[in-house]
Design a protein around this motif. Structure first.
Motif, PDB file in Angstrom:
ATOM      1  N   UNK A  34       0.786  -1.097  -0.010  1.00 30.45           N
ATOM      2  CA  UNK A  34      -0.067   0.206  -0.139  1.00 30.45           C
ATOM      3  C   UNK A  34       0.700   1.377   0.158  1.00 30.45           C
ATOM      4  N   UNK A  35       0.206   2.349  -0.369  1.00 29.89           N
ATOM      5  CA  UNK A  35       0.953   3.550  -0.526  1.00 29.89           C
ATOM      6  C   UNK A  35       1.059   4.301   0.756  1.00 29.89           C
ATOM      7  N   UNK A  36       0.397   4.012   1.781  1.00 26.79           N
ATOM      8  CA  UNK A  36       0.234   4.728   2.988  1.00 26.79           C
ATOM      9  C   UNK A  36      -0.204   3.611   4.202  1.00 26.79           C
ATOM     10  N   UNK A  37       0.031   3.992   5.533  1.00 23.25           N
ATOM     11  CA  UNK A  37      -0.371   2.999   6.479  1.00 23.25           C
ATOM     12  C   UNK A  37      -1.843   2.603   6.407  1.00 23.25           C
ATOM     13  N   UNK A  38      -2.170   1.552   6.732  1.00 27.63           N
ATOM     14  CA  UNK A  38      -3.443   1.148   6.851  1.00 27.63           C
ATOM     15  C   UNK A  38      -3.929   1.621   8.081  1.00 27.63           C
TER      16      UNK A  38
END
Length: 93
Positions: A34-38
């Motif tokens: 993913x491109x950012x934290x979940x």
């Protein structure tokens, strides 16, 4: 039959409430690409996780948090918040 398409919306809808949630959100993102934290409500399997990625995630959790909640825990508690709560509730596992 084909697997359903990964569900990406709401993956980071709200901020992490605890340090464990923040760590797990980052690890979910790393493992799943993913491109950012979940976010806390993100479900590992709805984001595209599978059993092999789950094993990788649990290895990283053990490395980073020093706790091993067990692979079954991820299947029972697949969201960041639920897994973090289980890890925090059991302290040193």
């Amino acid at each position: 039959t084909a697997l359903p398409a990964p569900h990406y919306e709401d993956a980071s809808a709200r901020e992490a409430a605890t340090p464990t949630e923040a760590t797990l959100g980052r690890l979910y993102a790393e493992i799943l690409g993913l491109d950012r934290p979940a976010g806390p409500d993100a479900d590992f399997f709805l984001l595209g996780g599978d059993s092999l990625l789950a094993v990788n995630l649990m290895l990283r959790v053990a490395e980073e948090l020093g706790r091993d909640p067990g692979l079954g825990t991820l299947f029972e508690q697949p969201t960041v918040a639920a897994l973090a709560a289980r890890i925090d509730a059991h302290g040193e596992m």
